[in-house]
Design a protein around this motif. Structure first.
Motif, PDB file in Angstrom:
ATOM      1  N   GLY A 157       4.647   2.167  12.229  1.00 15.11           N
ATOM      2  CA  GLY A 157       3.553   1.200  12.140  1.00 15.11           C
ATOM      3  C   GLY A 157       2.890   1.135  10.777  1.00 15.11           C
ATOM      4  O   GLY A 157       1.956   0.364  10.585  1.00 15.11           O
ATOM      5  N   ARG A 158       3.311   1.970   9.839  1.00 14.31           N
ATOM      6  CA  ARG A 158       2.737   1.912   8.480  1.00 14.31           C
ATOM      7  C   ARG A 158       3.850   1.762   7.462  1.00 14.31           C
ATOM      8  O   ARG A 158       4.667   2.646   7.288  1.00 14.31           O
ATOM      9  N   LYS A 159       3.859   0.629   6.806  1.00 18.63           N
ATOM     10  CA  LYS A 159       4.882   0.358   5.802  1.00 18.63           C
ATOM     11  C   LYS A 159       4.207   0.318   4.435  1.00 18.63           C
ATOM     12  O   LYS A 159       2.995   0.201   4.334  1.00 18.63           O
TER      13      LYS A 159
ATOM     14  N   GLN B  91       1.105  -9.889   5.925  1.00 19.13           N
ATOM     15  CA  GLN B  91      -0.089 -10.335   6.643  1.00 19.13           C
ATOM     16  C   GLN B  91      -0.134 -11.851   6.714  1.00 19.13           C
ATOM     17  O   GLN B  91       0.321 -12.550   5.810  1.00 19.13           O
TER      18      GLN B  91
ATOM     19  N   ARG C 142       0.866  -1.184   0.000  1.00 22.35           N
ATOM     20  CA  ARG C 142       0.000   0.000   0.000  1.00 22.35           C
ATOM     21  C   ARG C 142       0.894   1.223   0.000  1.00 22.35           C
ATOM     22  O   ARG C 142       1.763   1.353   0.862  1.00 22.35           O
TER      23      ARG C 142
ATOM     24  N   GLY D 265      -1.348  -8.145  10.850  1.00 20.89           N
ATOM     25  CA  GLY D 265      -0.128  -7.505  10.366  1.00 20.89           C
ATOM     26  C   GLY D 265       1.066  -8.072  11.117  1.00 20.89           C
ATOM     27  O   GLY D 265       1.176  -7.903  12.330  1.00 20.89           O
TER      28      GLY D 265
ATOM     29  N   ALA E  72      -3.682  -1.344  15.793  1.00 19.43           N
ATOM     30  CA  ALA E  72      -4.403  -2.530  15.316  1.00 19.43           C
ATOM     31  C   ALA E  72      -3.439  -3.619  14.864  1.00 19.43           C
ATOM     32  O   ALA E  72      -2.587  -3.411  14.016  1.00 19.43           O
ATOM     33  N   LEU E  73      -3.586  -4.794  15.499  1.00 15.78           N
ATOM     34  CA  LEU E  73      -2.805  -5.952  15.088  1.00 15.78           C
ATOM     35  C   LEU E  73      -3.472  -6.628  13.911  1.00 15.78           C
ATOM     36  O   LEU E  73      -2.848  -7.304  13.112  1.00 15.78           O
ATOM     37  N   SER E  74      -4.779  -6.462  13.851  1.00 16.76           N
ATOM     38  CA  SER E  74      -5.516  -7.271  12.905  1.00 16.76           C
ATOM     39  C   SER E  74      -6.899  -6.685  12.652  1.00 16.76           C
ATOM     40  O   SER E  74      -7.484  -6.049  13.522  1.00 16.76           O
ATOM     41  N   GLY E  75      -7.380  -6.902  11.453  1.00 15.77           N
ATOM     42  CA  GLY E  75      -8.760  -6.570  11.131  1.00 15.77           C
ATOM     43  C   GLY E  75      -9.452  -7.839  10.686  1.00 15.77           C
ATOM     44  O   GLY E  75      -8.824  -8.699  10.067  1.00 15.77           O
TER      45      GLY E  75
ATOM     46  N   ARG F  36     -15.188  -0.711   9.491  1.00 13.29           N
ATOM     47  CA  ARG F  36     -13.965  -1.110   8.809  1.00 13.29           C
ATOM     48  C   ARG F  36     -13.913  -0.458   7.436  1.00 13.29           C
ATOM     49  O   ARG F  36     -14.935  -0.134   6.847  1.00 13.29           O
TER      50      ARG F  36
HETATM   51  P1  AMP Z   1      -6.538  -4.121   6.914  1.00  8.46           P
HETATM   52  O1  AMP Z   1      -6.393  -5.017   5.706  1.00  8.46           O
HETATM   53  O2  AMP Z   1      -6.398  -2.664   6.577  1.00  8.46           O
HETATM   54  O3  AMP Z   1      -7.716  -4.455   7.736  1.00  8.46           O
HETATM   55  O4  AMP Z   1      -5.286  -4.422   7.808  1.00  8.46           O
HETATM   56  C1  AMP Z   1      -5.167  -5.579   8.590  1.00  8.46           C
HETATM   57  C2  AMP Z   1      -3.927  -5.464   9.431  1.00  8.46           C
HETATM   58  O5  AMP Z   1      -2.791  -5.359   8.583  1.00  8.46           O
HETATM   59  C3  AMP Z   1      -3.876  -4.195  10.281  1.00  8.46           C
HETATM   60  O6  AMP Z   1      -4.542  -4.388  11.494  1.00  8.46           O
HETATM   61  C4  AMP Z   1      -2.394  -4.042  10.476  1.00  8.46           C
HETATM   62  O7  AMP Z   1      -1.935  -4.887  11.495  1.00  8.46           O
HETATM   63  C5  AMP Z   1      -1.828  -4.511   9.164  1.00  8.46           C
HETATM   64  N1  AMP Z   1      -1.552  -3.360   8.267  1.00  8.46           N
HETATM   65  C6  AMP Z   1      -2.407  -2.747   7.426  1.00  8.46           C
HETATM   66  N2  AMP Z   1      -1.792  -1.764   6.755  1.00  8.46           N
HETATM   67  C7  AMP Z   1      -0.509  -1.759   7.170  1.00  8.46           C
HETATM   68  C8  AMP Z   1       0.649  -0.976   6.851  1.00  8.46           C
HETATM   69  N3  AMP Z   1       0.620  -0.029   5.940  1.00  8.46           N
HETATM   70  N4  AMP Z   1       1.803  -1.268   7.494  1.00  8.46           N
HETATM   71  C9  AMP Z   1       1.864  -2.245   8.421  1.00  8.46           C
HETATM   72  N5  AMP Z   1       0.818  -3.012   8.753  1.00  8.46           N
HETATM   73  C10 AMP Z   1      -0.355  -2.777   8.151  1.00  8.46           C
END
Ligand code: AMP
Length: 414
Positions: free
Chosen positions: A120-122, A127, A113, A304, A280-283, A258
């Motif tokens: 925390g955002r890469k 996943q 992405r 994540g 957030a660790l996970s969705g 979400r």
């Molecule tokens: P999401 O698909 O957006 O629901 O993301 C699920 C999980 O993926 C999130 O809770 C994070 O743990 C991880 N995650 C999402 N985007 C990122 C990001 N840009 N960098 C690191 N971890 C991410």
């Protein structure tokens, strides 16, 4: 920092020793847990047709409109690096790869992405995710949440919390939006301008606003759950009751919405206090994805891995706890011994012993320094004298003690 040719792309990282040991532990234990719950691994391509994501994730979501890495290949086909794993997994299921009515699959791997890099955002992150494909059933939702709790325990991660909500069905949407609007309308003037615009365009997004004024008003209006149909509320109640039976604690949080369009009924998030702003660790959630006119129902989550690692580290877990065992180091005195030791090296490795040696003739001191550097606790020394006698000198690096042994004894020792 100036970018140089030996640095990875911004927002992306090399994952290497010693940290990689933690990654391996996480993946290995996840595989063990998935196997117990009878989920099988699927490895889908990281590159997919762009339309897979625009159709399944919703073409107004942030992930699709702002964050995807898209490209055109040489034939002019529009492609995208996967920003998440569900779309590809469901494409695989719908392609006939699994029984659509009852597929249980998991995946692990990189997602992409193009977000603003921050803690925390890469831009490349990883996943571990799972999809239980099949018709809506609150027991299936609870089972997947139970698996996730099991996974956290298998990793030794303490302190994670689950926030749970329901999105209801598309049929509930009109009543939810109308109910929410009606409840907020009398206080619309109190909202900041941006939030007033949200009220018009996407009132649901006000629910997870970080703005304190918006938060306060949202806390005071009725929860979205109250505007839903009796059957949607009953679905949520069954999920909650089942989790209670399984002794799984969740916090019902009606402000949880979400980001993706495909969710129905149960949604949840796993959060951890050790993570800071991106907690957030996970969705996870239940979804209905339309693919080529066919609806695929399922429930799943994506964790994540970078965040799981950050949370583990925040609770005192380190990669060194999972480092591979130290190798045996073989020291050769002279050219002849070096050649013979190559055989010994191979023989020990075939017997399952990790070992190393210098492959060119070097002074004993240099070889011993190398043994020290790689963390060897046992060194096997062999020169002409030992070759003649058919023996090996075994040195214990911790106390410096040495003994001379023959091959059967050596193998037993190691
Ligand atoms: P999401 O698909 O957006 O629901 O993301 C699920 C999980 O993926 C999130 O809770 C994070 O743990 C991880 N995650 C999402 N985007 C990122 C990001 N840009 N960098 C690191 N971890 C991410």
């Amino acid at each position: 920092m100036a970018s140089t040719s030996h640095q990875p792309v911004q927002g992306m990282s090399d994952i290497a020793p010693p940290d990689v040991a933690l990654w391996q532990m996480i993946e290995q234990r996840a595989r063990e847990v998935f196997a117990r719950y009878r989920f099988s691994e699927v490895r889908t391509p990281v590159l997919e047709k762009l339309e897979l994501f625009t159709h399944s994730l919703g073409d107004t979501t942030d992930v699709v409109t702002k964050e995807m890495y898209t490209l055109e290949d040489r034939g002019g086909r529009k492609l995208a690096l996967r920003p998440e794993g569900t779309a590809g997994a469901i494409r695989y299921v719908a392609s006939g790869g699994e029984e659509t009515a009852n597929a249980r699959i998991f995946y692990m791997g990189p997602m992409f992405r193009c977000e603003r890099p921050q803690a925390g955002r890469k831009r490349q992150f990883h996943q571990i995710g799972l999809e239980a494909v099949g018709a809506p059933n609150p027991l299936a939702d609870a089972e997947v949440i139970a698996l996730q709790v099991h996974l956290l325990a298998a990793w030794g991660l303490k302190g994670a919390k689950i926030r749970l909500n329901t999105i209801g069905l598309p049929e509930d949407r009109a009543a939810v939006l109308a109910g929410l609007r009606k409840a907020i309308l009398p206080r619309l003037h109190e909202l900041p301008e941006e939030a007033q615009q949200r009220f018009e365009t996407n009132v649901l997004r006000l629910l997870d606003s970080k703005d304190p004024v918006v938060k306060k008003i949202i806390a005071e209006v009725p929860s979205v759950i109250e505007f839903m149909s009796a059957s949607s509320r009953a679905y949520l109640d069954t999920v909650i009751a089942t989790l209670k039976k399984l002794e799984i604690d969740v916090e019902i949080d009606a402000t949880l919405v979400r980001g993706l369009d495909y969710y129905v009924h149960t949604v949840w998030e796993v959060v951890h206090g050790g993570l800071g702003a991106q907690n957030a660790l996970s969705g996870g959630g239940r979804y209905r994805i339309q693919l080529d006119g066919k609806a695929v129902d399922g429930v799943g989550f994506a964790m994540g891995v970078e965040r799981v690692i950050a949370a583990l580290e925040a609770t005192g877990v380190t990669a060194s706890q999972f480092a591979p065992p130290p190798p045996v180091f073989i020291v050769s005195l002279g050219e002849v011994a070096l050649n013979e030791n190559l055989l010994l090296l191979q023989m020990l490795r075939q017997r399952g012993i990790a070992c190393e040696m210098e492959l060119s003739a070097r002074k004993v001191q240099a070889q011993m320094r190398r043994a020290d550097k790689v963390g060897a606790q046992v060194v096997v020394i062999r020169g002409d004298t030992e070759l003649e006698k058919g023996t090996f000198v075994v040195k214990n690096m911790a106390d410096g003690s040495q003994r001379e042994v023959e091959l059967p004894e050596l193998i037993k020792l190691l």
